[in-house]
Design a protein around this motif. Structure first.
Motif, PDB file in Angstrom:
ATOM      1  N   GLU A  88     -49.933  -6.275 -17.466  1.00  0.00           N
ATOM      2  CA  GLU A  88     -50.460  -7.441 -18.435  1.00  0.00           C
ATOM      3  C   GLU A  88     -49.097  -7.801 -18.925  1.00  0.00           C
ATOM      4  O   GLU A  88     -49.000  -9.204 -19.568  1.00  0.00           O
ATOM      5  CB  GLU A  88     -51.112  -6.400 -20.013  1.00  0.00           C
ATOM      6  N   ILE A  90     -45.951  -7.334 -20.013  1.00  0.00           N
ATOM      7  CA  ILE A  90     -45.294  -6.253 -20.677  1.00  0.00           C
ATOM      8  C   ILE A  90     -43.986  -5.931 -20.901  1.00  0.00           C
ATOM      9  O   ILE A  90     -43.889  -4.580 -20.176  1.00  0.00           O
ATOM     10  CB  ILE A  90     -45.725  -5.704 -22.079  1.00  0.00           C
ATOM     11  N   TYR A  93     -42.386  -1.541 -21.051  1.00  0.00           N
ATOM     12  CA  TYR A  93     -43.337  -1.212 -21.468  1.00  0.00           C
ATOM     13  C   TYR A  93     -44.270  -0.252 -19.907  1.00  0.00           C
ATOM     14  O   TYR A  93     -44.252   0.083 -19.558  1.00  0.00           O
ATOM     15  CB  TYR A  93     -43.769  -1.557 -22.406  1.00  0.00           C
ATOM     16  N   ARG A  94     -44.884  -2.138 -19.728  1.00  0.00           N
ATOM     17  CA  ARG A  94     -46.344  -2.413 -18.462  1.00  0.00           C
ATOM     18  C   ARG A  94     -45.042  -2.053 -16.968  1.00  0.00           C
ATOM     19  O   ARG A  94     -45.774  -1.191 -16.196  1.00  0.00           O
ATOM     20  CB  ARG A  94     -46.539  -3.007 -18.630  1.00  0.00           C
ATOM     21  N   MET A 125     -48.810 -11.224 -21.259  1.00  0.00           N
ATOM     22  CA  MET A 125     -48.782 -10.903 -23.323  1.00  0.00           C
ATOM     23  C   MET A 125     -47.543 -11.129 -23.645  1.00  0.00           C
ATOM     24  O   MET A 125     -47.475 -11.369 -25.109  1.00  0.00           O
ATOM     25  CB  MET A 125     -48.974  -8.822 -23.130  1.00  0.00           C
ATOM     26  N   GLU A 137     -52.318  -9.692 -30.927  1.00  0.00           N
ATOM     27  CA  GLU A 137     -52.027  -9.561 -29.540  1.00  0.00           C
ATOM     28  C   GLU A 137     -53.396  -8.309 -28.331  1.00  0.00           C
ATOM     29  O   GLU A 137     -53.364  -8.745 -27.558  1.00  0.00           O
ATOM     30  CB  GLU A 137     -50.693  -8.898 -28.607  1.00  0.00           C
ATOM     31  N   CYS A 138     -53.798  -7.319 -29.167  1.00  0.00           N
ATOM     32  CA  CYS A 138     -54.602  -6.201 -28.813  1.00  0.00           C
ATOM     33  C   CYS A 138     -56.038  -7.349 -28.850  1.00  0.00           C
ATOM     34  O   CYS A 138     -56.669  -6.610 -27.296  1.00  0.00           O
ATOM     35  CB  CYS A 138     -54.540  -5.464 -29.836  1.00  0.00           C
ATOM     36  N   CYS A 141     -55.292  -9.291 -24.939  1.00  0.00           N
ATOM     37  CA  CYS A 141     -54.988  -8.068 -24.436  1.00  0.00           C
ATOM     38  C   CYS A 141     -56.499  -7.723 -23.251  1.00  0.00           C
ATOM     39  O   CYS A 141     -56.587  -6.955 -22.382  1.00  0.00           O
ATOM     40  CB  CYS A 141     -54.307  -7.117 -24.875  1.00  0.00           C
ATOM     41  N   ARG A 145     -57.623  -7.388 -20.167  1.00  0.00           N
ATOM     42  CA  ARG A 145     -57.857  -6.525 -18.751  1.00  0.00           C
ATOM     43  C   ARG A 145     -59.232  -6.376 -18.459  1.00  0.00           C
ATOM     44  O   ARG A 145     -59.796  -6.029 -17.406  1.00  0.00           O
ATOM     45  CB  ARG A 145     -57.464  -5.511 -19.614  1.00  0.00           C
ATOM     46  N   CYS A 230     -47.315   0.800 -26.255  1.00  0.00           N
ATOM     47  CA  CYS A 230     -46.720   0.099 -26.052  1.00  0.00           C
ATOM     48  C   CYS A 230     -46.054  -0.863 -27.745  1.00  0.00           C
ATOM     49  O   CYS A 230     -47.117  -0.843 -28.720  1.00  0.00           O
ATOM     50  CB  CYS A 230     -48.282  -0.566 -25.877  1.00  0.00           C
ATOM     51  N   TYR A 232     -47.203  -3.829 -28.637  1.00  0.00           N
ATOM     52  CA  TYR A 232     -47.880  -4.165 -29.604  1.00  0.00           C
ATOM     53  C   TYR A 232     -48.054  -3.481 -30.436  1.00  0.00           C
ATOM     54  O   TYR A 232     -49.700  -3.683 -31.115  1.00  0.00           O
ATOM     55  CB  TYR A 232     -48.430  -5.259 -28.640  1.00  0.00           C
ATOM     56  N   ALA A 233     -48.702  -1.850 -30.146  1.00  0.00           N
ATOM     57  CA  ALA A 233     -49.151  -1.544 -30.627  1.00  0.00           C
ATOM     58  C   ALA A 233     -49.283  -1.250 -32.012  1.00  0.00           C
ATOM     59  O   ALA A 233     -50.394  -0.827 -32.875  1.00  0.00           O
ATOM     60  CB  ALA A 233     -49.218   0.313 -30.130  1.00  0.00           C
TER      61      ALA A 233
HETATM   62 FE1  SF4 Z   1     -52.772  -4.285 -24.958  1.00  0.00          FE
HETATM   63 FE2  SF4 Z   1     -52.776  -3.717 -27.368  1.00  0.00          FE
HETATM   64 FE3  SF4 Z   1     -52.309  -1.999 -26.016  1.00  0.00          FE
HETATM   65 FE4  SF4 Z   1     -50.570  -2.748 -26.081  1.00  0.00          FE
HETATM   66  S1  SF4 Z   1     -51.427  -1.267 -27.738  1.00  0.00           S
HETATM   67  S2  SF4 Z   1     -51.818  -2.842 -23.979  1.00  0.00           S
HETATM   68  S3  SF4 Z   1     -51.344  -5.230 -26.065  1.00  0.00           S
HETATM   69  S4  SF4 Z   1     -54.588  -3.932 -26.252  1.00  0.00           S
END
Ligand code: SF4
Length: 304
Positions: A88, A90, A93-94, A125, A137-138, A141, A145, A230, A232-233
């Motif tokens: 994504e 990030i 993280y990713r 992201m 963000e989610c 995402c 995804r 993540c 953004y969680a």
């Molecule tokens: Fe994507 Fe949100 Fe999961 Fe992060 S917490 S990977 S932004 S869906």
């Protein structure tokens, strides 16, 4: 004095609170594997010549799903396994979880396909987070995804996509849709029994296994995974539902199973009330959608 396994009298490593059994590492793994096989059967026969695409992120759930699919299907030479990782974009993280995907796929000799938001959608992201959009963000995402996974799976001729959703994820999704009054979305939760043209059906073989048991299975079987959240969680509304269900489970062991079982009982009624919508090709990208334009293209136009 150590407590013995119910099955063999060796030292137990876990107590399964919701059914009152102590299990040693061997019988604990066998218990998880038996339920995963049962779940796969329940979700439909896996035909010979099928190509399964396992969506992996590097986290414990998808890494356990990858190892279990290998354990169950590697003896069937007519079934091909592929793994797909979505990057994504990030940072911190990713990029730290992808090495776990590469390591596990190499170990099991499963081809891995890494697909990025930046190459498929022209945005990451981290770019989206900079825009401080009120949707959060989610929301972007999840839609992006699903788009990347579905279109990659079609390119690879994959017949079913396998996801590592666990029992906690399922119970949270059911409660979240119920509280939001989004019953149509509840009806669309996987696994999918009906095949919709252009949409690759989903399997969720871990959906009856609690998250803690998946963690223990990974540790007992020395499965390498990336353990981080993540960044953004923090804004994801799912966290509230997780806390509520954890609290309920503490006072009433078996709550998560009851939520999933109740959902299963309601599923035929939900399917009747909300039959699959007729799908068209999106006028911008050609992916299936019930509208003129798919959600991915709408969100992309909003943010790019
Ligand atoms: Fe994507 Fe949100 Fe999961 Fe992060 S917490 S990977 S932004 S869906």
């Amino acid at each position: 004095m150590s407590i013995s396994c119910l099955k063999c009298n060796k030292p137990a490593i876990t107590f399964i609170r919701y059914n009152g059994t102590h299990l040693c590492p061997y019988h604990f793994s066998a218990y998880v594997e038996k339920r995963v096989k049962k779940e796969l059967k329940k979700q439909g026969k896996t035909e010979d010549n099928a190509t399964l695409g396992i969506a992996i992120s590097g986290g414990k759930d998808s890494m356990v799903a990858l190892h279990l699919m290998d354990k169950i299907f590697s003896k069937r030479p007519t079934i091909d396994l592929h793994a797909i990782t979505i990057d994504e974009g990030i940072k911190g993280y990713r990029d730290h979880s992808i090495p776990a995907c590469i390591h596990n796929c190499k170990q099991l000799d499963i081809p891995l396909h890494i697909v990025s938001f930046s190459e498929k959608l022209g945005i990451t992201m981290d770019d989206i987070a900079q825009k401080h959009d009120e949707l959060g963000e989610c929301s972007y995402c999840g839609v992006f995804r699903r788009f990347c996974l579905n279109s990659t799976a079609k390119d690879l001729n994959i017949s079913k996509l396998v996801f590592g959703h666990n029992l906690d994820d399922m119970a949270q999704s059911v409660l979240m849709n119920f509280i939001n009054g989004d019953i149509e979305k509840l009806a669309r939760l996987g696994p999918h029994q009906k095949i919709q043209p252009g949409l690759i059906p989903r399997l969720m073989p871990l959906r009856s296994i609690p998250e803690k048991e998946i963690m223990l299975y990974a540790l007992v079987n020395s499965i390498e995974f990336h353990n981080a959240e993540c960044p953004y969680a923090i804004r994801a509304s799912r966290r509230y539902y997780r806390d509520i269900i954890d609290e309920l489970e503490t006072h009433n062991p078996g709550t998560r199973h009851s939520i999933l079982n109740s959902y299963e009982t309601m599923k035929p009624l939900l399917d009747t009330a909300f039959p699959p919508a007729k799908l068209n090709a999106c006028r911008s990208c050609g992916e299936p959608t019930s509208q003129m334009q798919c959600k991915t293209c709408l969100l992309r136009e909003r943010i790019v």
